[in-house]
Design an enzyme around this catalytic site. Structure first.
Site, PDB file in Angstrom:
ATOM      1  N   GLY A  60       0.829  -1.196   0.000  1.00  0.00           N
ATOM      2  CA  GLY A  60       0.000   0.000   0.000  1.00  0.00           C
ATOM      3  C   GLY A  60       0.863   1.246   0.000  1.00  0.00           C
ATOM      4  CD  GLN A  65       3.061   5.821   2.770  1.00  0.00           C
ATOM      5  OE1 GLN A  65       2.098   5.243   2.307  1.00  0.00           O
ATOM      6  NE2 GLN A  65       4.139   5.198   3.228  1.00  0.00           N
ATOM      7  CB  CYS A 110       5.145   2.310   7.425  1.00  0.00           C
ATOM      8  SG  CYS A 110       4.581   3.801   6.604  1.00  0.00           S
ATOM      9  CG  LEU A 111       6.667   1.389   1.365  1.00  0.00           C
ATOM     10  CD1 LEU A 111       5.907   1.666   0.073  1.00  0.00           C
ATOM     11  CD2 LEU A 111       7.911   0.552   1.094  1.00  0.00           C
ATOM     12  CG  HIS A 153      -0.818   0.798   7.148  1.00  0.00           C
ATOM     13  ND1 HIS A 153       0.085   0.428   8.120  1.00  0.00           N
ATOM     14  CD2 HIS A 153      -0.137   1.624   6.304  1.00  0.00           C
ATOM     15  CE1 HIS A 153       1.256   1.017   7.884  1.00  0.00           C
ATOM     16  NE2 HIS A 153       1.140   1.733   6.781  1.00  0.00           N
ATOM     17  CD  GLU A 154      -1.189   2.391   2.669  1.00  0.00           C
ATOM     18  OE1 GLU A 154      -0.857   3.592   2.532  1.00  0.00           O
ATOM     19  OE2 GLU A 154      -0.380   1.502   3.001  1.00  0.00           O
ATOM     20  CG  HIS A 157      -0.099   6.493   5.633  1.00  0.00           C
ATOM     21  ND1 HIS A 157       0.975   7.054   6.277  1.00  0.00           N
ATOM     22  CD2 HIS A 157       0.248   5.213   5.377  1.00  0.00           C
ATOM     23  CE1 HIS A 157       1.935   6.167   6.404  1.00  0.00           C
ATOM     24  NE2 HIS A 157       1.518   5.026   5.869  1.00  0.00           N
TER      25      HIS A 157
END
Length: 185
Positions: A60, A65, A110-111, A153-154, A157
């Site tokens: 994701g 991000q 997480c990225l 999760h996304e 964000h």
């Protein structure tokens, strides 16, 4: 093409800022960004491409991000039946959810977070979601397991919340009430 250097890291103020709703139709620039975000995920799951470009694997990616404060994220993963789920969600919402919760037994990553942060992240086990496609079509999906966890999760964000905000700071591995652990292969 989005590369790791295009993904902002923990500590950047955009990650803690609530993203703004889209109005439709989307601009050409926004559609291009949506496609680039989804392509990053696809590329990051291809071992040869990921190695060539130094991509960390992801399922994701939210617009904030990549330093864009718009309510959009991409998901690319398999559901519990092994079917490929690959889409961009604009203005996503959870319209209903289970009482039962779940969490990844090995924690979330997480990225935008370069360090390992251990602990259970409580999520709803099953969710019903609505979102708009980049072409302005409304979609409604029922998600469970890893897709439900990733969607939440996304969505966090887009609200300026990072996964570790949901970990119990005093006891990261405390049992989560009314939950079934989810073990990811």
């Amino acid at each position: 093409m989005i590369l790791m250097e295009n993904i902002i890291r923990d500590g950047h103020p955009t990650l803690r800022t609530r993203a703004e709703e889209f109005t439709f139709p989307l601009s050409t620039e926004d559609k291009t960004l949506a496609g680039d975000m989804l392509q990053y995920l696809i590329n990051s799951q291809d071992d040869a491409i990921a190695e060539k470009y130094g991509l960390r694997g992801g399922i994701g990616l939210a617009a904030n991000q990549v330093n864009c404060l718009k309510r959009m994220f991409a998901l690319h993963l398999e559901d519990e039946q092994g079917e490929q789920l690959s889409f961009v969600a604009c203005n996503p919402k959870i319209v209903s959810h289970s009482v039962e919760q779940t969490y990844l037994t090995n924690g979330e990553g997480c990225l935008s977070v370069d360090r390992a942060i251990v602990g259970y992240v409580p999520r709803y086990s099953r969710i019903t979601v609505k979102f708009m496609t980049i072409d302005g079509e409304e979609k409604k999906l029922r998600l469970s397991g890893l897709p439900a966890i990733a969607f939440q999760h996304e969505l966090d964000h887009l609200n300026g919340v990072l996964f570790y905000d949901r970990i119990n700071a005093k006891d990261p591995f405390t049992e989560i009430e009314n939950s079934t652990p989810y073990k990811r292969d």
